[in-house]
Design a protein around this motif. Structure first.
Motif, mmCIF file in Angstrom:
data_model
loop_
_atom_site.group_PDB
_atom_site.id
_atom_site.type_symbol
_atom_site.label_atom_id
_atom_site.label_comp_id
_atom_site.label_asym_id
_atom_site.label_seq_id
_atom_site.Cartn_x
_atom_site.Cartn_y
_atom_site.Cartn_z
ATOM 1 N N GLU A 22 71.196 11.272 -67.680
ATOM 2 C CA GLU A 22 70.719 10.117 -68.449
ATOM 3 C C GLU A 22 69.990 10.528 -69.722
ATOM 4 N N SER A 23 69.343 11.695 -69.661
ATOM 5 C CA SER A 23 68.565 12.196 -70.807
ATOM 6 C C SER A 23 68.396 13.698 -70.582
ATOM 7 N N PRO A 24 67.799 14.420 -71.544
ATOM 8 C CA PRO A 24 67.612 15.863 -71.324
ATOM 9 C C PRO A 24 66.786 16.170 -70.066
ATOM 10 N N LYS A 83 58.878 8.725 -75.399
ATOM 11 C CA LYS A 83 58.361 9.623 -76.445
ATOM 12 C C LYS A 83 59.353 9.721 -77.601
ATOM 13 N N THR A 84 60.661 9.916 -77.240
ATOM 14 C CA THR A 84 61.687 10.075 -78.265
ATOM 15 C C THR A 84 62.935 9.281 -77.874
ATOM 16 N N LYS A 85 63.872 9.168 -78.820
ATOM 17 C CA LYS A 85 65.125 8.447 -78.578
ATOM 18 C C LYS A 85 65.866 8.996 -77.349
ATOM 19 N N ASP A 86 65.894 10.342 -77.242
ATOM 20 C CA ASP A 86 66.612 10.995 -76.137
ATOM 21 C C ASP A 86 66.097 10.570 -74.771
ATOM 22 N N GLU A 87 64.796 10.233 -74.715
ATOM 23 C CA GLU A 87 64.183 9.909 -73.416
ATOM 24 C C GLU A 87 64.115 8.407 -73.139
ATOM 25 N N LEU A 88 64.674 7.612 -74.050
ATOM 26 C CA LEU A 88 64.706 6.160 -73.838
ATOM 27 C C LEU A 88 65.862 5.843 -72.882
ATOM 28 N N LEU A 143 62.602 -1.280 -62.728
ATOM 29 C CA LEU A 143 62.600 -2.530 -63.494
ATOM 30 C C LEU A 143 64.005 -2.926 -63.942
ATOM 31 N N LEU A 144 64.896 -1.938 -64.087
ATOM 32 C CA LEU A 144 66.300 -2.267 -64.377
ATOM 33 C C LEU A 144 66.916 -2.966 -63.151
ATOM 34 N N PHE A 145 66.609 -2.456 -61.974
ATOM 35 C CA PHE A 145 67.059 -3.062 -60.712
ATOM 36 C C PHE A 145 66.561 -4.518 -60.650
ATOM 37 N N LEU A 146 65.266 -4.715 -60.967
ATOM 38 C CA LEU A 146 64.675 -6.062 -60.942
ATOM 39 C C LEU A 146 65.319 -6.961 -62.000
ATOM 40 N N ALA A 147 65.492 -6.423 -63.214
ATOM 41 C CA ALA A 147 66.051 -7.217 -64.318
ATOM 42 C C ALA A 147 67.446 -7.720 -63.956
ATOM 43 N N GLU A 168 72.386 -0.708 -70.712
ATOM 44 C CA GLU A 168 72.319 -1.609 -69.552
ATOM 45 C C GLU A 168 71.299 -2.723 -69.795
ATOM 46 N N LEU A 169 70.152 -2.354 -70.395
ATOM 47 C CA LEU A 169 69.104 -3.359 -70.630
ATOM 48 C C LEU A 169 69.539 -4.361 -71.679
ATOM 49 N N ASN A 170 70.244 -3.890 -72.715
ATOM 50 C CA ASN A 170 70.776 -4.812 -73.718
ATOM 51 C C ASN A 170 71.673 -5.836 -73.047
ATOM 52 N N GLY A 171 72.461 -5.380 -72.083
ATOM 53 C CA GLY A 171 73.356 -6.264 -71.345
ATOM 54 C C GLY A 171 72.601 -7.346 -70.585
ATOM 55 N N VAL A 172 71.545 -6.970 -69.865
ATOM 56 C CA VAL A 172 70.820 -7.976 -69.066
ATOM 57 C C VAL A 172 69.867 -8.839 -69.890
#
Ligand SMILES: Cc1cc2nc3c(=O)[nH]c(=O)nc-3n(C[C@H](O)[C@H](O)[C@H](O)COP(=O)(O)OP(=O)(O)OC[C@H]3O[C@@H](n4cnc5c(N)ncnc54)[C@H](O)[C@@H]3O)c2cc1C
Ligand code: FES
Length: 272
Positions: A22-24, A140-145, A119-123, A150-154
């Protein structure tokens, strides 16, 4: 111990069937487990990494006999887990703990780091039931967001605010900055949060000042996961049994510890 807790606490041997990067620093592990597939958003499981440790993890998704957990590499157990591959053996107990209440109306979810997973599960569960679902996520950074797509979708895109500390994506600030503005501008029937406890504490202060309802998922050191060993205490509560989700009234009772300190494995108090 109730029948369902006895079943949940029965140790099951299973295996990792799929791993997603998902991220580094964060990977998602997909594991078959029928019992944890009954979990509700906010509940957690204890994952045994053979020969290393057993660690608490929030359940992020349940689907067709498979559960997903998203894990950040922070120390020994999580490093071993990150080095594992599909087909390797792990053990599971759970699901444990309480869950977020299902609020209707206008809801706001605020997450930091791997706190985004529950919170994604809840959303996903709330999206069809609420009048409006808004999400503020910080990293902290874009890579870790995590899970932005998926959130844009919900959240119907316009209701997602992202922040990064270095400004590489979204607003350059801490997650609490746009949150304060949002709380002054719009009305919310419930706010849910999960993430670093210092962030949770700040969000608690913002919602208390405005007399808004809040539910926050907390983390403490966990060993047994079922309320016996006492390693996860906060005030009069055991986070594994009474939480991990606490409402504003309960958070008020433990505010002298919230975001300040926790008990270490040797029983000493360690600053957060
Ligand atoms: C209810 C709950 C849900 C969690 N959900 C997630 C999740 O979804 N994704 C995720 O990446 N992390 C989650 N965590 C945190 C995760 O359990 C720790 O990051 C992990 O245990 C660290 O183990 P380690 O050996 O790699 O690190 P260590 O080097 O042992 O420790 C690194 C950090 O993790 C904490 N930690 C170590 N062991 C435990 C333990 N048994 N219980 C709680 N904290 C511990 C330490 O205090 C320290 O802050 C959750 C914790 C709790 C209590
Ligand atoms: S982890 Fe043992 S009482 Fe909570």
């Amino acid at each position: 111990m109730s029948a369902s807790l006895t079943a949940a606490n029965t140790f099951r041997i299973t295996e990792i069937v799929k791993i997603r990067e998902e991220s580094p620093t964060v990977k998602t592990f997909i594991i078959p487990d029928k019992l944890c597939c009954k979990a509700k958003p906010g509940q957690f499981l204890m994952l045994w990494i053979p020969g290393v440790d057993e660690i608490p993890l929030s359940i992020m998704e349940v689907n067709n006999g498979l559960i997903s957990v998203s894990v950040k590499h922070v120390g020994d157990a999580t490093r071993h887990l990150h080095n594992m591959t599909g087909g390797e053996t792990v053990g599971i107990r759970g699901p444990f703990g309480n869950c977020f209440t299902e609020s209707r109306g206008r809801v706001l979810l605020v997450s930091g780091g791997t706190g985004t997973a529950p919170l994604l599960f809840l959303a996903k569960q709330l999206s069809a039931k609420t009048d409006r679902l808004s999400f503020v996520e910080g990293a902290k950074t874009k890579d870790e967001l995590l899970f932005v797509k998926e959130l844009n979708g919900v959240c119907n895109e316009k209701n997602l605010i992202t922040t990064t500390e270095d400004g590489t994506y979204g607003l350059q600030c801490m997650v609490t900055e746009p949150l304060a503005k949002l709380l002054d501008k719009e009305k919310f029937d419930m706010i849910y949060t999960c993430g670093p406890e210092v962030m949770v504490k700040k969000i608690f202060e913002l919602t208390e000042q405005r007399k808004l309802p809040l539910e926050a998922s907390l983390e403490r050191l966990m060993r047994c996961g079922i309320g016996l060993c006492g390693s996860c205490v906060i005030g009069k509560y055991r986070v594994c049994r009474d939480g991990p989700v606490f409402n504003a009234g309960q958070l008020r009772e433990v505010k002298d510890e919230l975001g300040i300190s926790k008990i270490g494995f040797d029983g000493s108090r360690i600053p957060l």
